[in-house]
Motif scaffolding. Sequence first.
Motif, mmCIF file in Angstrom:
data_model
loop_
_atom_site.group_PDB
_atom_site.id
_atom_site.type_symbol
_atom_site.label_atom_id
_atom_site.label_comp_id
_atom_site.label_asym_id
_atom_site.label_seq_id
_atom_site.Cartn_x
_atom_site.Cartn_y
_atom_site.Cartn_z
ATOM 1 N N LEU A 1 0.256 -3.488 6.757
ATOM 2 C CA LEU A 1 -1.153 -3.767 6.969
ATOM 3 C C LEU A 1 -1.266 -5.231 7.377
ATOM 4 C CD1 LEU A 1 -2.733 -2.168 3.763
ATOM 5 C CD2 LEU A 1 -2.523 -1.154 6.042
ATOM 6 N N HIS B 1 0.822 -1.219 0.000
ATOM 7 C CA HIS B 1 0.000 0.000 0.000
ATOM 8 C C HIS B 1 0.857 1.270 0.000
ATOM 9 C CE1 HIS B 1 1.011 -0.618 4.179
ATOM 10 N NE2 HIS B 1 0.641 0.626 4.451
ATOM 11 N N HIS C 1 -4.327 -1.641 10.469
ATOM 12 C CA HIS C 1 -3.030 -0.966 10.521
ATOM 13 C C HIS C 1 -2.744 -0.798 12.006
ATOM 14 C CE1 HIS C 1 -0.325 2.613 10.471
ATOM 15 N NE2 HIS C 1 0.260 1.842 9.569
ATOM 16 N N LEU D 1 -5.477 4.127 2.145
ATOM 17 C CA LEU D 1 -4.462 3.221 2.675
ATOM 18 C C LEU D 1 -3.048 3.725 2.446
ATOM 19 C CD1 LEU D 1 -5.961 -0.162 1.362
ATOM 20 C CD2 LEU D 1 -6.344 0.952 3.580
ATOM 21 N N GLY E 1 -8.949 -2.332 0.050
ATOM 22 C CA GLY E 1 -8.653 -3.356 1.038
ATOM 23 C C GLY E 1 -9.424 -4.636 0.778
#
Length: 147
Positions: free
Chosen positions: A106, A41, A128, A99, A59
């Motif tokens: 993550l 990300h 996160h 993100l 996500g």
Amino acid sequence: MNVELDHAWIAARIPHQGSMCLLDAVADWSADHIVCHSLSHTDPAHPLRAAGRLGAANGIEYAAQAMAVHGALVAGTDAAPRQGYLTSVRSVTLHAERLDDLPGPLSVRAERLSGDTNHVLYRFTLHHGEHCLLEGRAAVVLDADLL
């Protein structure tokens, strides 16, 4: 079961290749769940970026890839990977807007809720640190072209 399977292992078992293989490692898995980690990300050349940003809804793709890796692990190393199709995503809640502005890894968790040999229902979360970014449920059909 605690294992550490890397990006190359993952890429060999899911259809996403190159920069579209978003997961870096499997941190933990069992017959009922998987936890993966990713730093993709933070890549400015991330293939899902739009208008210079990576929205939190992306996500869902991280979760879908974790589900695919879970399927490969449960099937065993000698089995050929089965083609899975995400058929529905429900009860998705976004707790972040994007993100790409998050430093560090993550954590993607997918938990198998139910299923049979061709249909699987998962609950997924993307975190996160301690902060939940995204959560929801997804239905997957395996080998839909054979049904």
